[in-house]
Design a protein around this motif. Structure first.
Motif, PDB file in Angstrom:
ATOM      1  N   MET A  53       0.817  -1.222   0.128  1.00 13.69           N
ATOM      2  CA  MET A  53      -0.039   0.192   0.082  1.00 13.69           C
ATOM      3  C   MET A  53       0.807   1.130   0.098  1.00 13.69           C
ATOM      4  SD  MET A  53      -2.689  -1.503   2.831  1.00 13.69           S
ATOM      5  CE  MET A  53      -3.610   0.038   3.059  1.00 13.69           C
ATOM      6  N   PHE A  54       1.881   1.428   0.699  1.00 13.69           N
ATOM      7  CA  PHE A  54       2.939   2.502   0.882  1.00 13.69           C
ATOM      8  C   PHE A  54       3.489   2.707  -0.447  1.00 13.69           C
ATOM      9  CE2 PHE A  54       6.682   4.679   2.700  1.00 13.69           C
ATOM     10  CZ  PHE A  54       5.836   5.651   3.180  1.00 13.69           C
ATOM     11  N   ALA A  55       3.947   1.459  -0.998  1.00  8.20           N
ATOM     12  CA  ALA A  55       4.712   1.712  -2.419  1.00  8.20           C
ATOM     13  C   ALA A  55       3.729   2.459  -3.307  1.00  8.20           C
ATOM     14  CB  ALA A  55       5.295   0.387  -2.770  1.00  8.20           C
ATOM     15  N   ASN A  56       2.358   1.759  -3.442  1.00  9.82           N
ATOM     16  CA  ASN A  56       1.470   2.587  -4.377  1.00  9.82           C
ATOM     17  C   ASN A  56       1.110   4.083  -4.022  1.00  9.82           C
ATOM     18  OD1 ASN A  56       1.001   0.128  -6.067  1.00  9.82           O
ATOM     19  ND2 ASN A  56      -0.434  -0.628  -4.583  1.00  9.82           N
ATOM     20  N   ALA A  57       1.220   4.285  -2.672  1.00 10.42           N
ATOM     21  CA  ALA A  57       0.998   5.641  -2.345  1.00 10.42           C
ATOM     22  C   ALA A  57       2.291   6.617  -2.847  1.00 10.42           C
ATOM     23  CB  ALA A  57       0.914   5.885  -0.790  1.00 10.42           C
ATOM     24  N   ALA A  58       3.382   5.916  -2.830  1.00 10.96           N
ATOM     25  CA  ALA A  58       4.698   6.768  -3.217  1.00 10.96           C
ATOM     26  C   ALA A  58       4.571   6.912  -4.784  1.00 10.96           C
ATOM     27  CB  ALA A  58       5.713   5.848  -2.870  1.00 10.96           C
ATOM     28  N   VAL A  59       3.998   6.060  -5.341  1.00 10.25           N
ATOM     29  CA  VAL A  59       3.615   6.262  -6.846  1.00 10.25           C
ATOM     30  C   VAL A  59       2.672   7.601  -7.098  1.00 10.25           C
ATOM     31  CG1 VAL A  59       2.979   5.166  -9.101  1.00 10.25           C
ATOM     32  CG2 VAL A  59       4.197   4.129  -7.658  1.00 10.25           C
ATOM     33  N   VAL A  60       1.564   7.566  -6.608  1.00 13.25           N
ATOM     34  CA  VAL A  60       0.746   8.467  -6.414  1.00 13.25           C
ATOM     35  C   VAL A  60       1.257   9.999  -6.168  1.00 13.25           C
ATOM     36  CG1 VAL A  60      -1.492   9.334  -5.519  1.00 13.25           C
ATOM     37  CG2 VAL A  60      -1.139   6.791  -5.980  1.00 13.25           C
ATOM     38  N   VAL A  61       1.930   9.841  -5.216  1.00 15.98           N
ATOM     39  CA  VAL A  61       2.563  11.280  -4.677  1.00 15.98           C
ATOM     40  C   VAL A  61       3.602  11.576  -5.852  1.00 15.98           C
ATOM     41  CG1 VAL A  61       4.314  12.135  -3.093  1.00 15.98           C
ATOM     42  CG2 VAL A  61       2.278  10.984  -2.304  1.00 15.98           C
ATOM     43  N   GLU A  62       4.401  10.617  -6.347  1.00 15.51           N
ATOM     44  CA  GLU A  62       5.476  10.889  -7.210  1.00 15.51           C
ATOM     45  C   GLU A  62       4.906  11.548  -8.558  1.00 15.51           C
ATOM     46  OE1 GLU A  62       8.148   8.556 -10.576  1.00 15.51           O
ATOM     47  OE2 GLU A  62       7.192   7.446  -8.958  1.00 15.51           O
ATOM     48  N   VAL A  63       3.760  10.995  -8.983  1.00 20.96           N
ATOM     49  CA  VAL A  63       3.174  11.553 -10.278  1.00 20.96           C
ATOM     50  C   VAL A  63       2.450  12.716 -10.167  1.00 20.96           C
ATOM     51  CG1 VAL A  63       1.159  11.040 -11.935  1.00 20.96           C
ATOM     52  CG2 VAL A  63       2.342   9.154 -11.030  1.00 20.96           C
ATOM     53  N   GLY A  64       2.098  13.195  -8.817  1.00 21.59           N
ATOM     54  CA  GLY A  64       1.634  14.458  -8.421  1.00 21.59           C
ATOM     55  C   GLY A  64       2.561  15.519  -8.383  1.00 21.59           C
ATOM     56  N   GLN A  65       3.689  15.081  -7.965  1.00 18.78           N
ATOM     57  CA  GLN A  65       4.864  15.808  -7.891  1.00 18.78           C
ATOM     58  C   GLN A  65       5.568  16.045  -9.394  1.00 18.78           C
ATOM     59  OE1 GLN A  65       8.322  15.373  -8.525  1.00 18.78           O
ATOM     60  NE2 GLN A  65       9.435  17.358  -7.662  1.00 18.78           N
ATOM     61  N   GLU A  66       5.482  15.161 -10.232  1.00 20.46           N
ATOM     62  CA  GLU A  66       5.901  15.341 -11.638  1.00 20.46           C
ATOM     63  C   GLU A  66       5.153  16.357 -12.300  1.00 20.46           C
ATOM     64  OE1 GLU A  66       6.194  11.381 -13.145  1.00 20.46           O
ATOM     65  OE2 GLU A  66       7.998  10.826 -12.248  1.00 20.46           O
ATOM     66  N   MET A  67       3.637  16.131 -11.994  1.00 15.45           N
ATOM     67  CA  MET A  67       2.729  17.020 -12.853  1.00 15.45           C
ATOM     68  C   MET A  67       2.630  18.456 -12.188  1.00 15.45           C
ATOM     69  SD  MET A  67      -0.227  14.241 -13.521  1.00 15.45           S
ATOM     70  CE  MET A  67      -1.283  15.480 -14.252  1.00 15.45           C
ATOM     71  N   ARG A  68       3.190  18.704 -11.048  1.00 20.49           N
ATOM     72  CA  ARG A  68       3.180  19.972 -10.188  1.00 20.49           C
ATOM     73  C   ARG A  68       1.927  20.168  -9.736  1.00 20.49           C
ATOM     74  NH1 ARG A  68       7.751  22.728 -11.306  1.00 20.49           N
ATOM     75  NH2 ARG A  68       9.184  21.953 -13.088  1.00 20.49           N
ATOM     76  N   VAL A  69       1.434  19.298  -9.382  1.00 22.22           N
ATOM     77  CA  VAL A  69       0.148  19.238  -8.545  1.00 22.22           C
ATOM     78  C   VAL A  69       0.417  19.893  -7.155  1.00 22.22           C
ATOM     79  CG1 VAL A  69      -2.034  18.058  -7.751  1.00 22.22           C
ATOM     80  CG2 VAL A  69      -1.093  17.428 -10.057  1.00 22.22           C
TER      81      VAL A  69
END
Length: 309
Positions: A53-69
């Motif tokens: 679960m934590f690894a999947n959350a890390a992906v979600v956060v990473e994508v948000g950071q990349e998209m400058r959300v």
């Protein structure tokens, strides 16, 4: 209703301060998917969050950071995934729902293979969230519902506190996988395997008179690995505060291990070595011994793990 940003101003401020460094911390620079997964903090494990679960959350956060959300969006996305899939990348769900966000190919989210990709699914979620008018001023559950169109529009709210903790943990967690710098530290340290120990010997350029001691070994390896940028002093206790202390669970090859005997009135770190992974240490042990790699032994000493670079 209380607004999301008002409720979580303190943790989100922490995310804001650290947000720019997230990609580097997680090994995610350049937008690739080959970054390392941060270690699961104990408090989140106690709250029922698994490593998956934590690894999947890390992906979600990473994508948000990349998209400058904006950082509040990361919490909305993680809370949404917690409700929709329990942060598990599911291959199926209600009707044709798939993936972390249970997106439906029949509703235009993408193909079945695409929405089962956590990175693609996260991008789709953020893309739609950013189109919601004034989403940053909406309560989390309202913003999430505007994206998802769920039959249970108020279900997202209960995940907000834990989702915030997860995002803060991802943003501040130091990855346990070996970095390029850490691997260089190990490589330079290994060049001195077999070098005889002598107290006070060694320096930035290696052994002196063919000998080296424990802090001489570490100052040499760190100096060479950093191309001369990091100049540690020739004393274990003075080397420690020049890095970032981490937990033993986060230790990765190239981190330094400092030894301290509790109750010692001098509070002196009496030994230091290089962690090489697999519970092994590369070090210059003592008089009459050579630089070697061995199992990290059981000891009553307190061990401090420190990262440089």
């Amino acid at each position: 209703m209380l607004k999301f940003l008002a409720i979580f101003a303190v943790p989100l401020m922490l995310i804001l301060v650290i947000g720019g460094a997230i990609a580097a911390r997680l090994g995610l620079a350049g937008g690739g998917s080959g970054g390392c997964v941060p270690a699961l903090p104990a408090d989140l494990a106690r709250a029922g969050i698994t490593a998956e679960m934590f690894a999947n959350a890390a992906v979600v956060v990473e994508v948000g950071q990349e998209m400058r959300v904006p950082q509040g969006g990361w919490v909305i996305a993680v809370a949404t995934a917690m409700q929709e899939s329990s942060l598990i990348n599911r291959p199926d769900g209600d009707r044709d729902s798939i993936g972390l966000f249970q997106q439906r190919p029949s509703q235009g989210w993408g193909s079945a293979a695409q929405v089962h990709d956590p990175r693609y699914a996260s991008r789709q979620f953020y893309t739609k969230l950013l189109k919601v008018p004034r989403w940053q001023r909406l309560p989390l559950t309202v913003a999430a519902q505007a994206v998802q169109g769920s039959a249970y529009p108020n279900a997202y709210a209960k995940h907000e506190p834990l989702a915030t903790r997860i995002v803060v943990a991802v943003a501040t967690n130091i990855c346990s996988a070996a970095s390029a710098f850490g691997l260089r530290v190990v490589a330079f340290g290994k060049r001195l395997l077999g070098t005889p120990y002598a107290w006070g010997a060694g320096g930035y350029n290696g052994p002196t008179s063919g000998h080296i001691d424990c802090s001489g070994l570490t100052m040499y390896a760190i100096y060479q690995a950093s191309n001369g940028r990091i100049r540690l002093p020739h004393l274990a206790g003075a080397q420690l505060p020049m890095g970032t202390q981490i937990t033993r669970a986060q230790a990765a090859p190239g981190d330094l291990i400092f030894f301290y005997t509790p109750g010692n009135p001098t509070s002196r770190r009496h030994h230091v070595g290089i962690y090489v992974g697999n519970n092994q240490i590369l070090h210059a042990p003592d008089v009459g011994q050579d630089v070697k790699i061995e199992e990290l032994w059981r000891t009553r000493d307190r061990l401090d793990f420190v990262r440089y670079g």
